[in-house]
Design an enzyme around this catalytic site. Structure first.
Site, mmCIF file in Angstrom:
data_model
loop_
_atom_site.group_PDB
_atom_site.id
_atom_site.type_symbol
_atom_site.label_atom_id
_atom_site.label_comp_id
_atom_site.label_asym_id
_atom_site.label_seq_id
_atom_site.Cartn_x
_atom_site.Cartn_y
_atom_site.Cartn_z
ATOM 1 N N THR A 10 26.788 25.224 41.988
ATOM 2 C CA THR A 10 26.793 25.366 43.434
ATOM 3 C C THR A 10 26.003 24.195 44.020
ATOM 4 O O THR A 10 25.552 23.310 43.293
ATOM 5 C CB THR A 10 26.130 26.691 43.858
ATOM 6 N N MET A 11 25.794 24.229 45.307
ATOM 7 C CA MET A 11 24.997 23.198 45.973
ATOM 8 C C MET A 11 23.544 23.264 45.499
ATOM 9 O O MET A 11 23.039 24.338 45.172
ATOM 10 C CB MET A 11 25.020 23.405 47.491
ATOM 11 N N GLY A 14 21.315 20.224 41.192
ATOM 12 C CA GLY A 14 20.911 19.041 40.453
ATOM 13 C C GLY A 14 22.042 18.333 39.732
ATOM 14 O O GLY A 14 21.802 17.628 38.745
ATOM 15 N N SER A 16 23.980 15.751 40.751
ATOM 16 C CA SER A 16 23.833 14.292 40.851
ATOM 17 C C SER A 16 22.622 13.809 40.058
ATOM 18 O O SER A 16 22.672 12.744 39.433
ATOM 19 C CB SER A 16 23.718 13.855 42.318
ATOM 20 N N ASP A 87 30.932 11.642 40.141
ATOM 21 C CA ASP A 87 30.229 12.569 41.023
ATOM 22 C C ASP A 87 31.215 13.108 42.058
ATOM 23 O O ASP A 87 32.213 12.470 42.371
ATOM 24 C CB ASP A 87 29.077 11.845 41.726
ATOM 25 N N GLU A 88 30.927 14.278 42.591
ATOM 26 C CA GLU A 88 31.780 14.934 43.601
ATOM 27 C C GLU A 88 33.197 15.122 43.059
ATOM 28 O O GLU A 88 34.193 14.902 43.749
ATOM 29 C CB GLU A 88 31.788 14.158 44.916
ATOM 30 N N ALA A 89 33.283 15.560 41.812
ATOM 31 C CA ALA A 89 34.568 15.697 41.121
ATOM 32 C C ALA A 89 35.488 16.724 41.771
ATOM 33 O O ALA A 89 36.712 16.640 41.613
ATOM 34 C CB ALA A 89 34.337 16.059 39.658
ATOM 35 N N GLN A 90 34.929 17.658 42.518
ATOM 36 C CA GLN A 90 35.758 18.673 43.164
ATOM 37 C C GLN A 90 36.734 18.056 44.156
ATOM 38 O O GLN A 90 37.765 18.633 44.464
ATOM 39 C CB GLN A 90 34.896 19.730 43.866
ATOM 40 N N CYS A 145 19.725 32.168 43.301
ATOM 41 C CA CYS A 145 19.790 32.796 44.618
ATOM 42 C C CYS A 145 18.360 33.175 45.024
ATOM 43 O O CYS A 145 17.460 33.235 44.181
ATOM 44 C CB CYS A 145 20.670 34.038 44.517
#
Length: 192
Positions: A10-11, A14, A16, A87-90, A145
């Site tokens: 998730t955001m 870590g 990156s 990075d940002e593979a989504q 969470c």
């Protein structure tokens, strides 16, 4: 043997940071890496991968129509590369993930992808869905969470501080608009 890896979370988990650490480890041993990131993510400047903890590095960028196989082949023609890190593979298309798989298989270069698994609506990103199908190895980068459970979902907050249920899948941003939650608290936030 080269493999396609998918490191997801998730955001604020870590991702990156892990990518930059992996690149550093290769380079510390005298091996070159090739870094790629989405061209519209310019939060740290064009062609930069940056971590919230303050480390960053330059990267080539890809857009929706970029041919990642050709980009990697061209980079390999310029000199040896021990590993490709994305990075940002989504935000890749399914075609681009297949291009990475071809690079692994045909060019014998390992490719490590880092990205989100699901969006704020609980839906898979196209790049993530194809990586889940094709990756030789997957690793979840864990974060928590507020209740202490593992966070697997993310909410996007509106200007009023409430969880949004609609909107574009892609919105570049971070700490001020997204919160990582366990599924139970995500469901509470979105009113399910």
């Amino acid at each position: 043997m080269a493999k396609l890896y998918f490191n997801y979370s998730t955001m604020n988990a870590g991702k990156s940071t892990s990518l930059l650490q992996a690149s550093y480890n290769y380079r510390e041993r005298g091996m070159e890496t090739y870094l790629l990131t989405a061209n519209f993510d310019d939060r740290s400047g064009p062609g930069r991968i940056a971590s919230r903890i303050g480390i960053d590095d330059g990267a080539d960028t890809f857009g929706e129509t970029s041919d990642l196989f050709s980009m990697i082949a061209d980079r390999l023609n310029a000199g040896p590369v021990a590993c490709v890190l994305v990075d940002e593979a989504q935000w890749m298309t399914d075609v681009q993930v297949w291009q990475l798989a071809r690079a692994v298989d045909d060019l014998s270069v390992p490719v490590m992808c880092y990205g989100l698994r699901v969006d704020f609506q609980g839906k898979l990103f196209p790049g993530s869905a194809t990586l889940l199908a094709l990756a030789d190895e997957m690793r979840e980068i864990r974060t928590i969470c507020h209740c202490g459970r593992k966070a697997t979902m993310v909410v996007r907050l509106g200007a009023d501080g409430k969880a949004l249920r609609e909107g574009p899948q892609i919105q570049v941003g971070g700490n001020d608009t997204y919160v990582s939650l366990c599924r139970r608290h995500w469901r509470e936030q979105v009113g399910d």
